[in-house]
Design a protein around this motif. Structure first.
Motif, PDB file in Angstrom:
ATOM      1  N   TRP A 139       0.643  -0.635   0.073  1.00 14.33           N
ATOM      2  CA  TRP A 139       0.269  -0.099   0.083  1.00 14.33           C
ATOM      3  C   TRP A 139       0.975   1.508   0.459  1.00 14.33           C
ATOM      4  O   TRP A 139       0.590   2.020  -0.305  1.00 14.33           O
ATOM      5  N   LEU A 140       2.408   1.073   0.678  1.00 16.91           N
ATOM      6  CA  LEU A 140       2.956   2.605   0.928  1.00 16.91           C
ATOM      7  C   LEU A 140       3.718   2.901  -1.179  1.00 16.91           C
ATOM      8  O   LEU A 140       3.721   3.844  -1.062  1.00 16.91           O
ATOM      9  N   LEU A 141       4.086   1.535  -1.546  1.00 24.47           N
ATOM     10  CA  LEU A 141       4.255   1.274  -2.635  1.00 24.47           C
ATOM     11  C   LEU A 141       2.868   2.074  -3.649  1.00 24.47           C
ATOM     12  O   LEU A 141       2.659   3.626  -4.551  1.00 24.47           O
ATOM     13  N   TRP A 142       1.872   1.611  -3.351  1.00 25.75           N
ATOM     14  CA  TRP A 142       0.356   2.250  -4.369  1.00 25.75           C
ATOM     15  C   TRP A 142       0.298   3.754  -4.256  1.00 25.75           C
ATOM     16  O   TRP A 142      -0.122   4.296  -5.072  1.00 25.75           O
ATOM     17  N   ILE A 143       0.428   3.991  -3.261  1.00 27.24           N
ATOM     18  CA  ILE A 143       0.274   5.493  -2.314  1.00 27.24           C
ATOM     19  C   ILE A 143       1.356   6.348  -3.504  1.00 27.24           C
ATOM     20  O   ILE A 143       1.558   6.994  -4.008  1.00 27.24           O
ATOM     21  N   GLY A 144       2.441   5.974  -3.317  1.00 30.35           N
ATOM     22  CA  GLY A 144       3.429   6.970  -4.513  1.00 30.35           C
ATOM     23  C   GLY A 144       3.061   6.945  -5.677  1.00 30.35           C
ATOM     24  O   GLY A 144       3.173   7.466  -6.416  1.00 30.35           O
TER      25      GLY A 144
END
Length: 190
Positions: A139-144
């Motif tokens: 999810w952190l990567l998807w936010i980026g």
């Protein structure tokens, strides 16, 4: 905005809601969405994103299989977390992959925004692999990815897709919070 883009956007919103809810039906919806976006991005000369959709289609099959195997006894999808070492190696690999892919798209194609598009593509690959393996950090990567995509798709006059990525951003934040809650509940009950 085309009819194809409208359908892809609707499927994309449904797909992310299903992922946040840890619903395995996100995979067939996702396969339909990425099939449409492969054409949309190719037409927009966003070749990294177009190729990424082929990868997404293949990894959707893998993720579907892996999620079927990764259910808890009550049927819920189990959430995992990366070690600090794996996170560090992942970031280093992502930087190298982005630099290599961006250079290749710049050098060998007429791609628009090859570095920006390449960065989105490489982060998306990493995020999708982590999501398929049920790792919270996806999810952190998807936010980026979502933040970068809003701007790129707006500049490329894919306004509806840009708006979809604003929705994806909100859903990614919700997804991170939801998966974090599930992970914390698991730790408390263990």
């Amino acid at each position: 905005m085309s009819g194809l883009e409208i359908i892809a956007v609707i499927l994309g919103a449904i797909n992310i809601v299903l992922i946040v809810r840890r619903n395995i039906w996100n995979y067939p919806v996702g396969m339909a969405m990425v099939t449409l976006y492969a054409q949309i991005f190719f037409d927009a000369k966003l070749y990294s994103d177009a190729l990424l959709q082929i990868f997404f289609f293949i990894v959707q099959i893998y993720g579907w299989w892996y999620w079927l195997r990764g259910r808890a006894q009550v049927g819920d999808i189990v959430v995992e977390a990366l070690s600090w070492r794996a996170r560090g190696l992942g970031v280093a690999g992502l930087i190298l992959a982005t630099a290599s892919w961006g250079w290749m798209m710049h050098r060998y194609t007429d791609a628009h925004f090859p570095w920006w598009d390449g960065g989105i593509a490489m982060m998306s690959v990493a995020a999708q692999l982590l999501m398929s393996r049920r790792y919270l950090e996806n999810w952190l990567l998807w936010i980026g990815v979502d933040i970068m995509s809003v701007g790129l798709y707006w500049v490329k006059d894919l306004k509806l897709t840009s708006a979809l990525y604003v929705v994806f951003l909100a859903l990614s934040i919700w997804g991170f919070e939801e998966w974090m809650r599930v992970r914390q509940q698991k730790a408390v009950s263990a």
